[in-house]
Motif scaffolding. Structure first.
Motif, short mmCIF file in Angstrom:
data_model
loop_
_atom_site.label_atom_id
_atom_site.label_comp_id
_atom_site.label_asym_id
_atom_site.label_seq_id
_atom_site.Cartn_x
_atom_site.Cartn_y
_atom_site.Cartn_z
N LEU A 1 0.86 -1.18 0.00
CA LEU A 1 0.00 0.00 0.00
C LEU A 1 0.89 1.22 0.00
O LEU A 1 1.88 1.27 0.74
CB LEU A 1 -0.86 0.03 1.26
N THR A 2 0.56 2.20 -0.81
CA THR A 2 1.32 3.45 -0.80
C THR A 2 0.38 4.62 -0.49
O THR A 2 -0.62 4.80 -1.19
CB THR A 2 2.01 3.70 -2.16
N TYR A 3 0.73 5.35 0.54
CA TYR A 3 -0.09 6.50 0.95
C TYR A 3 0.57 7.77 0.40
O TYR A 3 1.69 8.11 0.78
CB TYR A 3 -0.15 6.52 2.49
N CYS B 1 -4.60 6.49 -1.21
CA CYS B 1 -3.70 5.33 -1.32
C CYS B 1 -3.80 4.59 -2.65
O CYS B 1 -4.85 4.59 -3.30
CB CYS B 1 -4.02 4.32 -0.23
N TYR C 1 6.14 9.74 0.09
CA TYR C 1 5.00 8.87 0.31
C TYR C 1 5.38 7.86 1.39
O TYR C 1 6.55 7.67 1.70
CB TYR C 1 4.64 8.09 -0.97
#
Ligand SMILES: Nc1ncnc2c1ncn2[C@@H]1O[C@H](COP(=O)(O)OP(=O)(O)O)[C@@H](O)[C@H]1O
Ligand SMILES: C[C@@](O)(CCOP(=O)(O)O)CC(=O)O
Ligand SMILES: [Mg+2]
Length: 405
Positions: free
Chosen positions: A219-221, A318, A345
């Motif tokens: 997951l990338t925020y 996200c 990020y």
């Protein structure tokens, strides 16, 4: 004194189309959670809400609340678990004045709505409620649903031994206060946990998925703020302006979700990756991507490590990446480093699924343990220290506290 907790979620296929009664697939992000501490307070006649993540604290007097009870709550009670627009309007006009920040306002509205609807006036007593989240707020991982579930669970517990179904029904009402027209997928995952194929208004209820292999995702925020309410209403405008074009697109998204649930259960990674790419393209067509999300996708493609799609309402928030079999540890490190260092990020590698809502009775614990837990909720600023909370509170985590459900 007790704590309730509910997880965030990751929508794997079918965000937005879920709002239009199309099937969608989601799983709990069970290590990213919201926690609600409910304490009796000595101060008389007061209901207090603290939200350190939003740097927000507010108190309402019992007198203020009882005016509303008399005129409006009966409407809700007689209609059972349904949103009452007059009550929502009254809360908005009479109890939220001076709360202008939209994030704080929607949290307070959901809190008051659920409290006034669920807890009858004759059993109300002075309470302090403190909400903290270890999942990013407003980022597409379902923080709104996780707080709705934690609040519904807590308020129902004040009146009865609640079932998960009832918690979920009230949490849907809480989501409706915040979003307008939610599908219900987020609160259903936050309540029941696991992985589900979900269709709004399906009388058979959600279908549990049992993947052959654990679903692991990156997951990338992006830290790009956005509001689910605004994005959902943007898609509604698009739908209303060209239903003949958007309806078939939503039908195609439904097919992606149905095929995606089979592929996930069978651990058919090739198929999952293709469907992730297609679903992201469909979401781009709905207008809910963002350049900050596209750059994550582009980097995934450049490094040839898998496929990325936005997750949740989009517009920032996200992205979800599934890695292909040829992605090496080095490639993945390069991907994460680039996102973290160049764009600031945040990335998490996580296994999806796991525990839904849970309850911890503090009366059963030793005094020092209770003090330690209470201190976690007394943080002064917005930065909840995730490791500390996880070490002590995470259900099934290192402290092994007696969470139930
Ligand atoms: N820990 C929290 N404390 C207070 N409010 C919260 C918290 N977590 C979520 N919220 C509420 O949920 C809203 C975010 O919901 P939403 O836009 O649906 O994003 P998401 O559900 O993807 O995080 C916030 O604006 C706030 O009102
Ligand atoms: C866009 C939508 O499909 C998901 C919204 O999720 P989130 O609030 O962005 O975590 C809306 C919904 O299903 O209620
Ligand atoms: Mg939400």
């Amino acid at each position: 004194m007790f704590v309730t907790s509910a997880p965030g979620k990751v929508i794997i296929f079918g965000e937005h189309s879920a709002v239009y009664n199309k099937p969608a697939v989601a799983a709990a992000a069970s290590s990213l959670r919201s926690y609600l501490l409910v304490e009796p307070v000595a101060e008389d006649q007061v209901l207090e809400l603290n939200c350190p993540n939003l740097q927000f604290a507010h108190k309402w007097s019992t007198a203020q609340l009882s005016e509303i009870t008399d005129s409006h709550v009966l409407v809700t009670e007689s209609q059972s678990v349904l949103l009452s627009n007059p009550l929502l309007h009254t809360i908005d006009t009479q109890l939220l004045s001076g709360i202008d920040n939209p994030l704080q306002r929607s949290a307070a509205q959901c809190f008051l709505y659920l409290y006034l609807s669920i807890v009858p006036s004759h059993i109300r007593s002075a309470l302090r409620c403190t909400l903290i989240s270890t999942l990013p707020v407003g980022a597409g991982l379902g923080s709104s649903a996780s707080i709705s579930v934690a609040l519904a669970h807590a308020f129902l517990k004040l009146t009865q031994v609640p079932s998960r179904d009832l918690i979920n029904q009230w949490a849907f009402v809480g989501e409706t206060c915040m979003h307008g027209t939610p599908s219900g997928i987020d609160n259903t995952i936050a309540t029941f946990g696991g992985a589900l194929q979900f269709t709004k208004n399906d009388t058979n209820g959600p279908h549990e998925l049992h993947p052959k292999k654990p679903i692991v995702a990156v997951l990338t925020y992006t830290k790009i703020p956005r509001s689910t309410r605004t994005l959902v209403s943007g898609v509604r405008d698009l739908y209303d302006s060209m239903p003949d074009i958007i309806e078939p697109l939503l039908d195609s998204m439904a097919k992606v979700a149905l095929r995606g649930s089979v592929a996930l259960e069978q651990a058919d990674l090739e198929q999952v990756l293709q469907l992730v790419r297609v679903n992201h393209g469909q979401l781009v067509a709905l207008g809910v991507s963002h350049p900050g999300l596209e750059l994550i996708r582009n980097l995934t493609t450049e490094l040839q490590i898998g496929e990325t799609k936005l997750t949740g309402a989009g517009g920032g928030g996200c992205a979800l990446t599934f890695l292909n079999e040829s992605a090496t540890t080095n490639d993945v490190e390069q991907f994460k480093d680039m996102l973290q260092e160049k764009y600031e990020y945040q990335t998490f590698e996580t296994t999806l699924g796991g525990l839904g809502c849970s309850l911890l009775e503090l009366d059963q614990l030793s005094d020092p343990r209770v003090q330690q837990i209470v201190q976690l909720f007394r943080i002064p600023g917005p930065n909840v220290v995730m490791e500390q909370v996880d070490n002590i509170l995470l259900p099934g985590g290192p402290a092994d506290l007696p969470w139930v459900f």
